[in-house]
Design an enzyme around this catalytic site. Sequence first.
Site, PDB file in Angstrom:
ATOM      1  N   LYS A  40      65.315  39.135 -57.562  1.00  0.00           N
ATOM      2  CA  LYS A  40      65.751  40.273 -58.385  1.00  0.00           C
ATOM      3  C   LYS A  40      67.071  40.824 -57.857  1.00  0.00           C
ATOM      4  O   LYS A  40      67.995  41.132 -58.629  1.00  0.00           O
ATOM      5  CB  LYS A  40      64.659  41.360 -58.408  1.00  0.00           C
ATOM      6  CG  LYS A  40      63.442  40.931 -59.226  1.00  0.00           C
ATOM      7  CD  LYS A  40      62.226  41.827 -59.079  1.00  0.00           C
ATOM      8  CE  LYS A  40      61.046  41.224 -59.864  1.00  0.00           C
ATOM      9  NZ  LYS A  40      59.806  41.996 -59.771  1.00  0.00           N
ATOM     10  N   GLN A  92      57.461  46.722 -56.298  1.00  0.00           N
ATOM     11  CA  GLN A  92      56.863  45.399 -56.433  1.00  0.00           C
ATOM     12  C   GLN A  92      55.347  45.477 -56.190  1.00  0.00           C
ATOM     13  O   GLN A  92      54.890  46.061 -55.211  1.00  0.00           O
ATOM     14  CB  GLN A  92      57.529  44.434 -55.431  1.00  0.00           C
ATOM     15  CG  GLN A  92      57.149  42.977 -55.605  1.00  0.00           C
ATOM     16  CD  GLN A  92      57.642  42.368 -56.918  1.00  0.00           C
ATOM     17  OE1 GLN A  92      58.652  42.778 -57.468  1.00  0.00           O
ATOM     18  NE2 GLN A  92      56.910  41.396 -57.427  1.00  0.00           N
ATOM     19  N   ASP A 100      60.078  48.383 -65.252  1.00  0.00           N
ATOM     20  CA  ASP A 100      58.988  47.416 -65.428  1.00  0.00           C
ATOM     21  C   ASP A 100      58.191  47.710 -66.706  1.00  0.00           C
ATOM     22  O   ASP A 100      57.397  46.883 -67.143  1.00  0.00           O
ATOM     23  CB  ASP A 100      58.001  47.520 -64.252  1.00  0.00           C
ATOM     24  CG  ASP A 100      58.308  46.543 -63.129  1.00  0.00           C
ATOM     25  OD1 ASP A 100      58.688  45.404 -63.427  1.00  0.00           O
ATOM     26  OD2 ASP A 100      58.135  46.936 -61.952  1.00  0.00           O
TER      27      ASP A 100
END
Length: 284
Positions: free
Chosen positions: A52, A96, A119
């Site tokens: 990422k 994460q 997200d």
Amino acid sequence: MARIIDGKEISAAFKERVKAQVEELKSKGITPGLAVIIVEGDPASRIYVNNKKKACEQLGIYSEEHALPNDVTQEELLALISSLNNRSDINGILCQLPLPPHLDEEKVINSISPNKDVDAFHPMNVGRIMIGNFDFLPCTPAGIMEMLRYCDIDVEGKHCVVIGRSNIVGKPMAMLMLHKNATVTICHSKTRNLKEITRTADILVAAVGKANFVTADMVKPGTVVIDVGMNRLEDGKITGDVDFKAVEPISSAITPVPGGVGPMTIAVLMQNTVTAARRQNGFI
Ligand code: GUN
């Protein structure tokens, strides 16, 4: 012979479009910024986070990593998120997952400002996806929809079968396909006659988390097969949820692992970060 749906090629084209948006923002004095939080301990998470960050660098997005020790407390993590919520140079915040068991994943997700939730995991963004009026695309499902669009595979009127009902993939995947007028079935670990159902799929999405779960006898000839799995084998190799060797010859199109869905997830995350920056600066 199936068409191999190349996630690297499709994500490269997608990221070019995101890069142009980044350059436009920069010309107005704004650099999109993404904060990535990782609680150390999961080797797979480390690889995903590094990928990422690499994508941010490629596209000119500012990124900063907050690597927290495995024994970080809930309060410390929430305090960090609160400070990131309040920073104007940070447009997107990503924590994460999975988190170690002593941390409350739901509370952590809920603490991220919905405007910075790149997200699209916050209940407000999940609800908006359900309604079909959303700013942040759920990264993996939206990446899959982009792959299908790129390959001119229309989902309208098709029977799309999703194996897996996670909040990250299965449920939003079903929703995006439904928004595009597919007939959708979600299968899961308690589904009876799984094979009979998957054999009626025109498009089959496997998001199970078990290596080689989808075997040739579960797939109707000509089906489009999308493999979301990222399973690490004992020899360290990554493999999908689909028995690629056996299923590829009978499918009409199929995603490989690696090099399929994975790169698309990251490309959509980049788009969401830019969308967040544009929205927070009044450009949309
Ligand atoms: N863990 C596995 N996939 C994801 C993802 O898309 N986002 C986050 N934050 N964690 C993940």
